[in-house]
Design a protein around this motif. Sequence first.
Motif, PDB file in Angstrom:
ATOM      1  N   SER A 206      28.189 -25.933  13.089  1.00 51.39           N
ATOM      2  CA  SER A 206      27.344 -24.742  12.968  1.00 51.39           C
ATOM      3  C   SER A 206      26.202 -24.771  13.971  1.00 51.39           C
ATOM      4  O   SER A 206      25.518 -23.777  14.164  1.00 51.39           O
ATOM      5  CB  SER A 206      26.789 -24.617  11.549  1.00 51.39           C
ATOM      6  OG  SER A 206      25.910 -25.678  11.279  1.00 51.39           O
ATOM      7  N   VAL A 207      25.980 -25.925  14.592  1.00 44.67           N
ATOM      8  CA  VAL A 207      24.938 -26.004  15.613  1.00 44.67           C
ATOM      9  C   VAL A 207      25.492 -26.600  16.895  1.00 44.67           C
ATOM     10  O   VAL A 207      26.514 -27.303  16.900  1.00 44.67           O
ATOM     11  CB  VAL A 207      23.726 -26.854  15.165  1.00 44.67           C
ATOM     12  CG1 VAL A 207      22.953 -26.165  14.071  1.00 44.67           C
ATOM     13  CG2 VAL A 207      24.155 -28.232  14.755  1.00 44.67           C
ATOM     14  N   LEU A 208      24.807 -26.322  17.983  1.00 43.29           N
ATOM     15  CA  LEU A 208      25.159 -26.861  19.286  1.00 43.29           C
ATOM     16  C   LEU A 208      24.866 -28.357  19.305  1.00 43.29           C
ATOM     17  O   LEU A 208      23.751 -28.764  18.992  1.00 43.29           O
ATOM     18  CB  LEU A 208      24.313 -26.147  20.340  1.00 43.29           C
ATOM     19  CG  LEU A 208      24.520 -26.510  21.774  1.00 43.29           C
ATOM     20  CD1 LEU A 208      25.716 -25.759  22.304  1.00 43.29           C
ATOM     21  CD2 LEU A 208      23.295 -26.170  22.581  1.00 43.29           C
TER      22      LEU A 208
ATOM     23  N   ALA B 201      10.271 -25.741  10.528  1.00 48.34           N
ATOM     24  CA  ALA B 201      10.435 -24.323  10.240  1.00 48.34           C
ATOM     25  C   ALA B 201       9.231 -23.777   9.475  1.00 48.34           C
ATOM     26  O   ALA B 201       8.902 -22.610   9.583  1.00 48.34           O
ATOM     27  CB  ALA B 201      11.714 -24.093   9.447  1.00 48.34           C
ATOM     28  N   ARG B 202       8.581 -24.633   8.705  1.00 48.04           N
ATOM     29  CA  ARG B 202       7.452 -24.179   7.879  1.00 48.04           C
ATOM     30  C   ARG B 202       6.228 -25.016   8.175  1.00 48.04           C
ATOM     31  O   ARG B 202       6.318 -26.143   8.646  1.00 48.04           O
ATOM     32  CB  ARG B 202       7.813 -24.366   6.392  1.00 48.04           C
ATOM     33  CG  ARG B 202       9.127 -23.769   5.980  1.00 48.04           C
ATOM     34  CD  ARG B 202       8.972 -22.516   5.183  1.00 48.04           C
ATOM     35  NE  ARG B 202       8.014 -22.635   4.091  1.00 48.04           N
ATOM     36  CZ  ARG B 202       8.359 -22.827   2.831  1.00 48.04           C
ATOM     37  NH1 ARG B 202       9.609 -22.982   2.501  1.00 48.04           N
ATOM     38  NH2 ARG B 202       7.435 -22.868   1.894  1.00 48.04           N
ATOM     39  N   TRP B 203       5.056 -24.466   7.830  1.00 47.33           N
ATOM     40  CA  TRP B 203       3.835 -25.248   7.907  1.00 47.33           C
ATOM     41  C   TRP B 203       3.795 -26.199   6.709  1.00 47.33           C
ATOM     42  O   TRP B 203       4.317 -25.881   5.634  1.00 47.33           O
ATOM     43  CB  TRP B 203       2.612 -24.335   7.868  1.00 47.33           C
ATOM     44  CG  TRP B 203       2.450 -23.532   9.117  1.00 47.33           C
ATOM     45  CD1 TRP B 203       3.061 -23.769  10.324  1.00 47.33           C
ATOM     46  CD2 TRP B 203       1.656 -22.359   9.302  1.00 47.33           C
ATOM     47  NE1 TRP B 203       2.674 -22.823  11.237  1.00 47.33           N
ATOM     48  CE2 TRP B 203       1.822 -21.944  10.649  1.00 47.33           C
ATOM     49  CE3 TRP B 203       0.811 -21.623   8.479  1.00 47.33           C
ATOM     50  CZ2 TRP B 203       1.167 -20.829  11.168  1.00 47.33           C
ATOM     51  CZ3 TRP B 203       0.171 -20.517   9.003  1.00 47.33           C
ATOM     52  CH2 TRP B 203       0.342 -20.124  10.330  1.00 47.33           C
TER      53      TRP B 203
ATOM     54  N   SER C 245      19.461 -29.511  20.084  1.00 48.26           N
ATOM     55  CA  SER C 245      18.223 -28.734  20.091  1.00 48.26           C
ATOM     56  C   SER C 245      17.864 -28.385  18.653  1.00 48.26           C
ATOM     57  O   SER C 245      18.467 -28.883  17.718  1.00 48.26           O
ATOM     58  CB  SER C 245      18.408 -27.463  20.919  1.00 48.26           C
ATOM     59  OG  SER C 245      19.458 -26.693  20.384  1.00 48.26           O
ATOM     60  N   GLY C 246      16.886 -27.536  18.494  1.00 47.02           N
ATOM     61  CA  GLY C 246      16.498 -27.139  17.155  1.00 47.02           C
ATOM     62  C   GLY C 246      15.141 -27.688  16.782  1.00 47.02           C
ATOM     63  O   GLY C 246      14.661 -28.645  17.385  1.00 47.02           O
ATOM     64  N   ARG C 247      14.545 -27.054  15.795  1.00 47.19           N
ATOM     65  CA  ARG C 247      13.227 -27.472  15.343  1.00 47.19           C
ATOM     66  C   ARG C 247      13.325 -28.809  14.610  1.00 47.19           C
ATOM     67  O   ARG C 247      14.407 -29.234  14.207  1.00 47.19           O
ATOM     68  CB  ARG C 247      12.654 -26.413  14.422  1.00 47.19           C
ATOM     69  CG  ARG C 247      12.368 -25.117  15.167  1.00 47.19           C
ATOM     70  CD  ARG C 247      11.108 -24.497  14.689  1.00 47.19           C
ATOM     71  NE  ARG C 247      10.513 -23.694  15.749  1.00 47.19           N
ATOM     72  CZ  ARG C 247       9.300 -23.184  15.677  1.00 47.19           C
ATOM     73  NH1 ARG C 247       8.550 -23.383  14.625  1.00 47.19           N
ATOM     74  NH2 ARG C 247       8.814 -22.469  16.674  1.00 47.19           N
TER      75      ARG C 247
ATOM     76  N   LEU D   7      -3.348 -26.414   6.328  1.00 41.68           N
ATOM     77  CA  LEU D   7      -1.963 -26.167   6.705  1.00 41.68           C
ATOM     78  C   LEU D   7      -1.740 -26.763   8.090  1.00 41.68           C
ATOM     79  O   LEU D   7      -2.536 -26.531   9.005  1.00 41.68           O
ATOM     80  CB  LEU D   7      -1.659 -24.662   6.724  1.00 41.68           C
ATOM     81  CG  LEU D   7      -1.514 -24.014   5.345  1.00 41.68           C
ATOM     82  CD1 LEU D   7      -1.359 -22.509   5.480  1.00 41.68           C
ATOM     83  CD2 LEU D   7      -0.320 -24.600   4.604  1.00 41.68           C
TER      84      LEU D   7
ATOM     85  N   THR E  65      11.987 -25.954  -2.837  1.00 40.85           N
ATOM     86  CA  THR E  65      11.553 -24.658  -2.318  1.00 40.85           C
ATOM     87  C   THR E  65      11.443 -24.699  -0.797  1.00 40.85           C
ATOM     88  O   THR E  65      11.182 -23.689  -0.163  1.00 40.85           O
ATOM     89  CB  THR E  65      10.173 -24.285  -2.867  1.00 40.85           C
ATOM     90  OG1 THR E  65       9.266 -25.355  -2.548  1.00 40.85           O
ATOM     91  CG2 THR E  65      10.194 -24.069  -4.344  1.00 40.85           C
TER      92      THR E  65
END
Lengths: 253, 225
Positions: B8-10, B56-58, B26-28, B50, B95
């Motif tokens: 699903s990813v490179l 992806a999130r703080w 690559s990717g976060r 924060l 979450t």
Amino acid sequence: MGNVGASEVPQLIGPDGLRIDGRRADELRPMRVVAGPLKRADGSAFVEWGANKVMAAVYGPREVHPRHLQVNDKAIVQCKYNMAAFSVDERKRPGLDRRSQEISKVIAEAFESVVFAEEFPRTSIDVYIEVLQANAGTRCAGIVAASVALADAGIPMVDLLPAVAVGKVGGHIVLDLKKEEDNFGEADLPMALVPQSGRMVLLQMEGHLNLEELKRALDLGVGGCRAIYEKMKQALRDRYSVDPPTPVAEVAA
Amino acid sequence: MSGHLYASVLGLVQRKPPIVRVAALSGRYAPHAGDVIVGIVTDVQGSFWLLDIGAARWAPLHMTGTPWKIDFGETGEHLRVGDSVVVAVEQIENTGRIGVTMIGEGLGKLEGGTLVTVSPAKIPRVIGKGGSMIATLTHATGCKIVVGQNGRIWVDGPLEGVDRVRASLELIELEGQRRGLTERVAELLASSGRGGPGPAHPPPPDADAGDEGGVPVDSESFPEQ
């Protein structure tokens, strides 16, 4: 522009069956895809397709802005399609208009159906498409660029998303319309295809086609998408291959 | 699905029957509990900050997760927007919330120095097998280096040394998947070593072969955990 200004529709298909730029009915315009030209974005791609030049940048998954759009159990895909003022012959008035809003929306929805959004709850994947030069089929070029940019950004997806427009020109069903064919043709049918599953995630139509013509157009478009798919994959391979080694002196400088 | 597997990813495929893995290119940054990372304060609230950690999130850093005694509303006196901190990931809640703490050895606020960002996928190469790459860099330049698993690397020391570390990191980012990387970095360090503190130490022969995790801190300023 002299001959085009007249009420007479230019002859788009010659007696030899070739189009105004010499292509056959099932032939794509020349295409070049470059993955990762931008450093600051999480992923990026540049597509040159005929006389179209489109840059795409992807950010994310990241915090949703504005906050109220955030969805608790998945990521949202936000897209902004924009045409540069200098992308067309007559200066385009910059900024949002009805056309660009519509295109942004359908492209965002197309990508929402291929990315694994559940993996990144409460985040946003932001896709920016900038059309630098336009010659019909910019939304398709935008989708191709954005899709390669999403892969470059490492975002998990079902598949890459090639896109192409098919149309009816001078009574013929032809692949990948260029500007004159789009302006003076009878129909325009942009589509985006998930190659592995054969699922169509974007399909729009302008003009008139009967059912039989539509079926032929779809077949032609699917074939076009598969050819584009290969170019997209090759662009990503080129981006991440490392040969030849960079001379040490160059890095130091 | 018809016996085929699709990534699903490179990334690069690694086949070790019966296991097939795809190493993303690559990717976060994908946080894992226990990671030591470098965060940048993006927001100050009454009882927490924060942090932008490149994920992806703080990530919220609560005041109870710091070594300081703080009353509600006094958070801004310790960390302000733009400050950098070394924190550890405690847990990822279902979450998706990323819990981090600043209590622990080697964790705390970063004063001075320079932050260099590389792709999180390249961090194992920056550290090297058993920390060999970091040892080479530290030795050749005399800089203090803190490597965050999220791709943020803090470098402090003489300006010229920081520049050489930055150039080396650029090379690692560019050629991370190549063999003989540590040697090439040593070569780069030696070639630009005008009046630096001593020549580069020759690294162990197969220094780059593995992607050992290890504690990403320089042994002098931040003792290993």
